[in-house]
Design a protein around this motif. Sequence first.
Motif, PDB file in Angstrom:
ATOM      1  N   GLU A  30       0.943  -1.062   0.214  1.00 43.85           N
ATOM      2  CA  GLU A  30       0.306  -0.359   0.093  1.00 43.85           C
ATOM      3  C   GLU A  30       0.904   1.771   0.394  1.00 43.85           C
ATOM      4  N   ASP A  31       2.329   0.962   0.458  1.00 45.45           N
ATOM      5  CA  ASP A  31       2.202   2.524   0.982  1.00 45.45           C
ATOM      6  C   ASP A  31       4.104   1.918   0.816  1.00 45.45           C
ATOM      7  N   TRP A  32       5.284   3.073   0.107  1.00 52.21           N
ATOM      8  CA  TRP A  32       6.459   3.057   0.091  1.00 52.21           C
ATOM      9  C   TRP A  32       7.051   2.070   1.023  1.00 52.21           C
ATOM     10  N   GLU A  33       6.586   2.981   2.843  1.00 56.11           N
ATOM     11  CA  GLU A  33       7.586   1.715   3.121  1.00 56.11           C
ATOM     12  C   GLU A  33       7.607  -0.060   3.507  1.00 56.11           C
ATOM     13  N   ALA A  34       5.812  -0.470   3.092  1.00 54.13           N
ATOM     14  CA  ALA A  34       6.131  -1.542   2.883  1.00 54.13           C
ATOM     15  C   ALA A  34       6.329  -2.634   1.346  1.00 54.13           C
ATOM     16  N   ARG A  35       7.225  -1.577   0.221  1.00 57.04           N
ATOM     17  CA  ARG A  35       7.707  -1.354  -1.366  1.00 57.04           C
ATOM     18  C   ARG A  35       9.185  -1.272  -0.818  1.00 57.04           C
ATOM     19  N   TYR A  36       9.019  -0.653   0.620  1.00 61.62           N
ATOM     20  CA  TYR A  36      10.851  -0.522   0.682  1.00 61.62           C
ATOM     21  C   TYR A  36      11.095  -1.709   1.559  1.00 61.62           C
ATOM     22  N   PRO A  70      12.878   0.923 -16.873  1.00 58.09           N
ATOM     23  CA  PRO A  70      12.027   2.091 -15.466  1.00 58.09           C
ATOM     24  C   PRO A  70      10.278   2.372 -15.837  1.00 58.09           C
ATOM     25  N   ALA A  71       9.671   1.976 -17.063  1.00 60.52           N
ATOM     26  CA  ALA A  71       7.969   2.180 -16.987  1.00 60.52           C
ATOM     27  C   ALA A  71       7.312   1.360 -15.814  1.00 60.52           C
ATOM     28  N   LEU A  72       8.230  -0.111 -15.308  1.00 57.08           N
ATOM     29  CA  LEU A  72       6.998  -0.942 -14.918  1.00 57.08           C
ATOM     30  C   LEU A  72       7.554  -0.431 -13.285  1.00 57.08           C
ATOM     31  N   LEU A  73       8.469  -0.106 -13.142  1.00 57.56           N
ATOM     32  CA  LEU A  73       9.601   0.126 -11.921  1.00 57.56           C
ATOM     33  C   LEU A  73       9.154   0.875 -11.604  1.00 57.56           C
ATOM     34  N   ASP A  74       8.273   2.432 -12.411  1.00 60.37           N
ATOM     35  CA  ASP A  74       7.667   3.969 -12.351  1.00 60.37           C
ATOM     36  C   ASP A  74       6.575   2.986 -11.657  1.00 60.37           C
ATOM     37  N   GLU A  75       5.154   1.825 -12.302  1.00 56.34           N
ATOM     38  CA  GLU A  75       4.356   1.908 -12.142  1.00 56.34           C
ATOM     39  C   GLU A  75       4.053   1.038 -11.146  1.00 56.34           C
ATOM     40  N   ILE A  76       5.094   0.300  -9.846  1.00 54.01           N
ATOM     41  CA  ILE A  76       4.766  -0.431  -9.316  1.00 54.01           C
ATOM     42  C   ILE A  76       5.207   0.337  -7.780  1.00 54.01           C
ATOM     43  N   GLY A  77       5.721   1.784  -8.381  1.00 55.39           N
ATOM     44  CA  GLY A  77       6.068   2.879  -7.120  1.00 55.39           C
ATOM     45  C   GLY A  77       7.225   2.225  -6.500  1.00 55.39           C
ATOM     46  N   VAL A  78       8.463   2.039  -7.536  1.00 52.83           N
ATOM     47  CA  VAL A  78       9.268   1.391  -7.014  1.00 52.83           C
ATOM     48  C   VAL A  78      10.332   3.271  -7.030  1.00 52.83           C
ATOM     49  N   SER A  79      10.179   3.702  -8.722  1.00 56.37           N
ATOM     50  CA  SER A  79      11.185   4.417  -9.501  1.00 56.37           C
ATOM     51  C   SER A  79      11.004   6.061  -8.623  1.00 56.37           C
ATOM     52  N   GLY A  80       9.807   6.151  -8.022  1.00 58.08           N
ATOM     53  CA  GLY A  80       9.382   7.678  -7.374  1.00 58.08           C
ATOM     54  C   GLY A  80       9.745   7.656  -6.002  1.00 58.08           C
ATOM     55  N   ALA A  81      10.013   6.666  -5.666  1.00 58.45           N
ATOM     56  CA  ALA A  81      10.270   6.490  -4.001  1.00 58.45           C
ATOM     57  C   ALA A  81      11.821   6.552  -3.689  1.00 58.45           C
ATOM     58  N   LEU A  82      12.608   6.474  -5.233  1.00 61.71           N
ATOM     59  CA  LEU A  82      14.703   5.923  -4.780  1.00 61.71           C
ATOM     60  C   LEU A  82      15.328   7.666  -4.083  1.00 61.71           C
ATOM     61  N   SER A 118      19.082   6.448  -7.873  1.00 59.07           N
ATOM     62  CA  SER A 118      17.785   6.470  -9.370  1.00 59.07           C
ATOM     63  C   SER A 118      18.658   6.216 -10.123  1.00 59.07           C
ATOM     64  N   ASN A 119      20.851   7.077  -9.648  1.00 55.93           N
ATOM     65  CA  ASN A 119      20.980   7.108 -10.763  1.00 55.93           C
ATOM     66  C   ASN A 119      22.039   5.214 -10.239  1.00 55.93           C
ATOM     67  N   GLY A 120      22.022   5.111  -8.892  1.00 59.31           N
ATOM     68  CA  GLY A 120      22.113   3.177  -9.478  1.00 59.31           C
ATOM     69  C   GLY A 120      21.629   2.169 -10.347  1.00 59.31           C
ATOM     70  N   LEU A 121      20.278   2.041 -10.038  1.00 56.98           N
ATOM     71  CA  LEU A 121      19.485   2.150 -10.711  1.00 56.98           C
ATOM     72  C   LEU A 121      19.760   2.200 -12.074  1.00 56.98           C
ATOM     73  N   ALA A 122      19.715   3.400 -12.713  1.00 58.25           N
ATOM     74  CA  ALA A 122      19.941   3.537 -14.307  1.00 58.25           C
ATOM     75  C   ALA A 122      21.181   3.034 -14.552  1.00 58.25           C
ATOM     76  N   SER A 123      22.211   2.628 -13.934  1.00 57.32           N
ATOM     77  CA  SER A 123      23.760   2.253 -14.103  1.00 57.32           C
ATOM     78  C   SER A 123      23.087   0.051 -14.117  1.00 57.32           C
ATOM     79  N   MET A 124      22.811   0.009 -13.320  1.00 57.72           N
ATOM     80  CA  MET A 124      22.618  -1.173 -13.107  1.00 57.72           C
ATOM     81  C   MET A 124      21.952  -0.879 -14.747  1.00 57.72           C
ATOM     82  N   LEU A 125      21.180  -0.926 -15.350  1.00 57.21           N
ATOM     83  CA  LEU A 125      19.674  -0.919 -16.253  1.00 57.21           C
ATOM     84  C   LEU A 125      20.832  -0.995 -17.845  1.00 57.21           C
TER      85      LEU A 125
END
Length: 139
Positions: free
Chosen positions: A18-24, A102-114, A119-126
């Motif tokens: 339901e929220d970023w804490e749960a996703r985290y 990146p669209a999937l990670l935005d959709e599931i609410g992960v990207s916006g809370a980083l 975010s830079n590290g995630l972009a580097s891994m991708l």
Amino acid sequence: MSIESKAADIREEFSWLEDWEARYAHLIDLGKANPKLADSERTEETRVRGCASQVWMVTDLKDGKLIVRAESDAMIVSGLIALLMRLYSGESPAEILAFDAPALLDEIGVSGALTAQRSNGLASMLARIQADARAAQPV
């Protein structure tokens, strides 16, 4: 299982959070379950540049499919790695390059809370996975 099927499973899994804490917390759990690389695989050659934490990534091509394995010394980054490995490992280079993670990670609410660093590290891994997929494509 196709990359789209994997993405659908990930969407479903994260829809219950339901929220970023749960996703985290879920990302941390995913990271804890992430298999470790061998000591010999954690080298400067396998280190992912652009990540604030230490990240090592090893890719192998087996039967036309890219096998992605990675590890980090940071819990949340380990969870992000687990998601990327789940999504991409075992897929063809063409399928990897065609999928918009990146669209999937935005959709599931992960990207916006980083944080910006994560975010830079995630972009580097991708970028690393995509570069390895491009290099593995038949000429």
